[in-house]
Design a protein around this motif. Structure first.
Motif: not given
Length: 336
Positions: A98-99, A101-108
């Motif tokens: 999951y990215r 709202y800024k398009g950044e990667e998350t740990n989800i």
């Protein structure tokens, strides 16, 4: 149209009635499968109704039926996701990060079926399952128009309505309205000789325990009277062993060949024109998100469970008697 029949003109047919088998051996024996008309499933919130019903939906398709469904608690997209997940295994999934709202990667990470698996599921269900449009009103007459259209245009013969309470009421008397809705659904089923599985919530019965009876269908026995079969569903981890009905439920389940400790869910037949009323234990498969029938136990094991409960009750009764004697002694009520 005939106003009556002379019995000599009515043929005697030696052929089985059309039915859908649920895939649960003991349940199919008890009710002889889902026949033309309405089968009513009653349960509390979060009891596994949708999981149970979608399993039957898949088996209906396997038996050559086209299905129309109203999933009141789902959008068409979320319902599709459930169908995919119930017909896949771990090897059929792929992770997608999951990215934000800024398009950044998350740990989800979310898990979805692969395109290869999606293709196979679509080959099985496309043109066989039809979902009531979310954009349509939820009143019964509009729904019946959709059901009739799907019956005539697509050949649908199995109708799953999950659930009764999600159908809009136009009357201030909810129970009377739900009875009228059920009557319309039954009339549709009988006129078109189709099979309907209707899901309903139980009314609150905490004051007398968790066990559902024929009058617990959304507060109206009239609804139960209109159904061919009435089934109740229980989720075992939502039942308290301290509840006054638990021991009897455990014994009744053992009489039907199931150990409550080996079940995740139970279906109880409250009414049927099939073979008998009874209880059927189910086991949840976390990988496929479906139920299968729980393992049967022997008569010896069933007798052991029954007598264990009786022994515990006897010990409890003795403790109550001792407590009453102690109270009498403290109060000076004993004759010595």
């Amino acid at each position: 149209m005939e106003k009556y029949y002379n019995i000599k003109d009515v043929p005697y047919e030696r052929k089985s009635i059309e039915r859908i088998l649920t895939g649960f051996t003991d349940l199919d024996y008890d009710i002889k499968g889902l026949e033309v008309g309405v089968t009513l499933l009653v349960a509390n919130t979060n009891s596994g109704k949708s999981t149970f019903c979608q399993g039957i939906l898949a088996r209906a398709v396997e038996q050559g039926y086209k299905v129309w469904t109203f999933a009141g608690e789902h959008t068409a997209q979320s319902f599709l996701q459930l169908i995919y997940h119930q017909n896949s295994q771990k090897k059929d999934y792929q992770p997608i990060g999951y990215r934000n709202y800024k398009g950044e990667e998350t740990n989800i990470v979310d898990w979805y079926v692969t395109e290869e698996r999606e293709k196979k599921i679509r080959q099985r269900f496309d043109n066989n399952i039809f979902i009531y449009s979310n954009k349509q009103p939820r009143d019964i007459d509009t729904m019946l128009d959709s059901m009739t259209a799907c019956y005539k245009e697509q050949g649908a013969r199995f109708f799953l309505i999950d659930n009764l309470i999600s159908i809009d009421n136009i009357s201030s008397n909810v129970f009377a309205e739900q009875t009228a809705i059920t009557e319309k659904i039954r009339t549709f089923a009988l006129n078109n000789k189709v099979i309907v599985l209707l899901v309903a919530h139980q009314r609150k019965i905490a004051e007398r325990g968790f066990r559902i009876d024929i009058q617990d269908v959304a507060g109206s026995q009239n609804i139960s009277n209109k159904a061919y079969n009435v089934l109740a569903q229980y989720r075992i981890d939502m039942l308290s062993p301290d509840n006054k009905e638990y021991d009897r439920f455990k014994q009744d389940l053992a009489k039907n060949g199931f150990d409550i400790n080996k079940c995740d869910n139970v279906i109880e037949v409250l009414k049927t024109k099939g073979n008998k009323n009874g209880l059927v234990g189910l086991k949840y498969d976390a990988e496929t998100k479906t139920y299968k029938q729980a393992e049967k136990i022997t008569q010896t094991e069933a007798d052991k469970i029954f007598h264990q409960v009786e022994k515990q009750k006897s010990v409890f009764d003795d403790m109550v008697d001792i407590g009453e004697v102690e109270d009498d002694y403290l109060n000076g009520d004993l004759p010595f």
